[in-house]
Enzyme design. Sequence first.
Site, short mmCIF file in Angstrom:
data_model
loop_
_atom_site.label_atom_id
_atom_site.label_comp_id
_atom_site.label_asym_id
_atom_site.label_seq_id
_atom_site.Cartn_x
_atom_site.Cartn_y
_atom_site.Cartn_z
N LEU A 1 0.82 -1.22 0.00
CA LEU A 1 0.00 0.00 0.00
C LEU A 1 0.84 1.26 0.00
O LEU A 1 1.85 1.33 0.71
CB LEU A 1 -0.84 0.05 1.28
CG LEU A 1 -1.94 -0.98 1.45
CD1 LEU A 1 -2.43 -0.93 2.90
CD2 LEU A 1 -3.07 -0.69 0.50
N HIS A 2 0.44 2.26 -0.75
CA HIS A 2 1.08 3.57 -0.69
C HIS A 2 0.05 4.64 -1.04
O HIS A 2 -0.59 4.56 -2.09
CB HIS A 2 2.31 3.65 -1.58
CG HIS A 2 2.10 3.14 -2.98
ND1 HIS A 2 1.97 1.79 -3.28
CD2 HIS A 2 1.99 3.79 -4.15
CE1 HIS A 2 1.81 1.65 -4.57
NE2 HIS A 2 1.80 2.85 -5.14
#
Length: 179
Positions: free
Chosen positions: A121-122
């Site tokens: 995730l980012h």
Amino acid sequence: MEQVFAPWRIDWVERDDEGDIEGCVFCELPAREDDRENLVVARSDHAFVMFNNYPYNPGHAMVIPREHTGDYRDLSEEVLLDHARLKQRTFDALETALSPTGFNAGLNLGDGAGGSIDDHLHTHVVPRWEGDTNFMPVVSDTKVIVEAVDETYDRVREAFAEQEGAAVPDDERAIRFQF
Ligand SMILES: [Zn+2]
């Protein structure tokens, strides 16, 4: 036809020095010592802020949980809160350093969303200025881009350093927060 700038379509752009990274860049780069080199500008207990080196937008930051998962629903309450607080600090730092008039912020989740890294995730945080689609193509020279990214790093790092509760290490390391 008018060209539409779609910052949520901008994803991680591979760097020249990524050849020696085995596995996940979002696990590997923050595990290394050289934050400045890796454009890691701030860290909290469970997350960190890193700049994308997308050439047309040096202010484009990513707020990334340290935990390796592509599923937002995996994150514990502690990690969610820590990541969210660091995101708030990132809006503040970018606003102080770059005076944008808006932000686009969000996640690209899953194959259909068009992200290049979907297993870690980012959250993208992209500062915006009125009319920024007009000036961005001007910044197309590589040397100018590298200087712009370095200058942005310094300015935003300084803005993080001025925030309440910031621990400021030597110049090569990211600003440290404990929430
Ligand atoms: Zn990872």
